[in-house]
Design a protein around this motif. Structure first.
Motif, PDB file in Angstrom:
ATOM      1  N   ALA A 119       2.747   1.521   0.653  1.00  8.70           N
ATOM      2  CA  ALA A 119       4.014   2.433  -0.051  1.00  8.70           C
ATOM      3  C   ALA A 119       3.199   3.808   0.335  1.00  8.70           C
ATOM      4  O   ALA A 119       4.105   4.773   0.637  1.00  8.70           O
ATOM      5  CB  ALA A 119       3.770   2.221  -1.267  1.00  8.70           C
ATOM      6  N   GLU A 120       2.071   4.021   0.183  1.00  7.75           N
ATOM      7  CA  GLU A 120       1.563   5.549   0.541  1.00  7.75           C
ATOM      8  C   GLU A 120       1.881   6.099   1.983  1.00  7.75           C
ATOM      9  O   GLU A 120       2.170   7.065   2.245  1.00  7.75           O
ATOM     10  CB  GLU A 120      -0.032   5.557   0.256  1.00  7.75           C
ATOM     11  N   GLN A 143      12.350   6.335  -0.352  1.00  3.88           N
ATOM     12  CA  GLN A 143      13.234   5.086  -1.177  1.00  3.88           C
ATOM     13  C   GLN A 143      12.502   3.762  -0.904  1.00  3.88           C
ATOM     14  O   GLN A 143      12.115   3.227  -2.026  1.00  3.88           O
ATOM     15  CB  GLN A 143      14.575   4.965  -0.603  1.00  3.88           C
ATOM     16  N   ARG A 144      11.939   3.447  -0.003  1.00  2.25           N
ATOM     17  CA  ARG A 144      11.001   2.208   0.435  1.00  2.25           C
ATOM     18  C   ARG A 144       9.591   2.563  -0.327  1.00  2.25           C
ATOM     19  O   ARG A 144       9.178   1.463  -1.072  1.00  2.25           O
ATOM     20  CB  ARG A 144      10.791   2.287   2.011  1.00  2.25           C
ATOM     21  N   LYS A 149       6.357   1.027  -4.936  1.00  2.44           N
ATOM     22  CA  LYS A 149       5.412   1.395  -5.902  1.00  2.44           C
ATOM     23  C   LYS A 149       6.274   2.401  -6.738  1.00  2.44           C
ATOM     24  O   LYS A 149       6.388   3.416  -6.651  1.00  2.44           O
ATOM     25  CB  LYS A 149       4.294   2.075  -5.230  1.00  2.44           C
ATOM     26  N   PRO A 150       7.049   1.633  -7.663  1.00  4.05           N
ATOM     27  CA  PRO A 150       7.982   2.281  -8.613  1.00  4.05           C
ATOM     28  C   PRO A 150       7.124   3.354  -9.657  1.00  4.05           C
ATOM     29  O   PRO A 150       7.693   4.272  -9.916  1.00  4.05           O
ATOM     30  CB  PRO A 150       8.637   1.290  -9.425  1.00  4.05           C
ATOM     31  N   ASN A 158       9.856  13.792  -3.930  1.00  5.97           N
ATOM     32  CA  ASN A 158       9.887  13.966  -2.479  1.00  5.97           C
ATOM     33  C   ASN A 158      11.378  13.669  -1.982  1.00  5.97           C
ATOM     34  O   ASN A 158      11.995  14.337  -1.282  1.00  5.97           O
ATOM     35  CB  ASN A 158       8.657  13.179  -1.710  1.00  5.97           C
ATOM     36  N   LEU A 159      11.873  12.473  -2.690  1.00 10.18           N
ATOM     37  CA  LEU A 159      13.353  12.181  -2.709  1.00 10.18           C
ATOM     38  C   LEU A 159      14.288  13.219  -3.430  1.00 10.18           C
ATOM     39  O   LEU A 159      15.210  13.700  -2.426  1.00 10.18           O
ATOM     40  CB  LEU A 159      13.535  10.721  -3.157  1.00 10.18           C
TER      41      LEU A 159
END
Length: 164
Positions: A119-120, A143-144, A149-150, A158-159
């Protein structure tokens, strides 16, 4: 208390690699970066093939602003184990800090090829792509990150930046 336990372990066995490493992490968490770096260097003296020690030393040096030295640590870790995704990711962060976005993206790509569920690394890839104004690709990686990692608030931020 943890630092005291690690120091006691090192009094008993001064070559106890894991205790040096754990003390280094504890020192870094306490903001004692010089002390942490010395602990990781000691691990490397004991075990010159410790990819974790090179990686953690690199993280510590990056926090000190010693980017060239940090990059060298990550590169050494990668030389020892080319499949160590964390070192590729951390090298990408240093390259991003050095305003080398193409090289940073390549490092994040290597990390994600090794571990597609990292995730990172997806989040860092998104940040690097954002600096290149590749917003659609960046949004995909943010998004991934969220999918993987919600609870990583930075990815949502960032999104959101992409959409603003």
């Amino acid at each position: 208390e943890a630092a005291g336990c690690y120091r006691r372990a090192l009094e008993i066995d001064p070559e106890f690699e894991k205790a040096h490493h754990n003390l280094g992490i504890t020192m870094r968490l306490q903001g004692r970066l010089n002390d942490g770096a010395e602990c990781f260097k000691r691990v490397i003296e004991i075990n010159p093939h410790s990819i974790e020690a090179y990686n953690d030393l690199g993280v510590t040096l990056r926090r000190q602003g010693k980017l060239e030295e940090a990059a060298s640590c990550f590169e050494t870790a990668i030389t020892i184990n080319p499949h160590y995704a964390e070192a590729h990711n951390n090298l990408g962060n240093v390259l991003q800090d050095q305003s080398k976005p193409n090289e940073a993206v390549a490092s994040f790509e290597r990390a994600l090829k090794i571990n597609p569920g990292y995730a990172e690394a997806h989040n860092n890839m998104g940040a690097a792509l954002t600096t290149q104004n590749r917003l659609k690709n960046a949004a995909f990686h943010f998004q991934r990150t969220i999918d993987l990692k919600p609870d990583l608030a930075e990815a949502y931020n960032n999104l959101g930046t992409i959409f603003s």
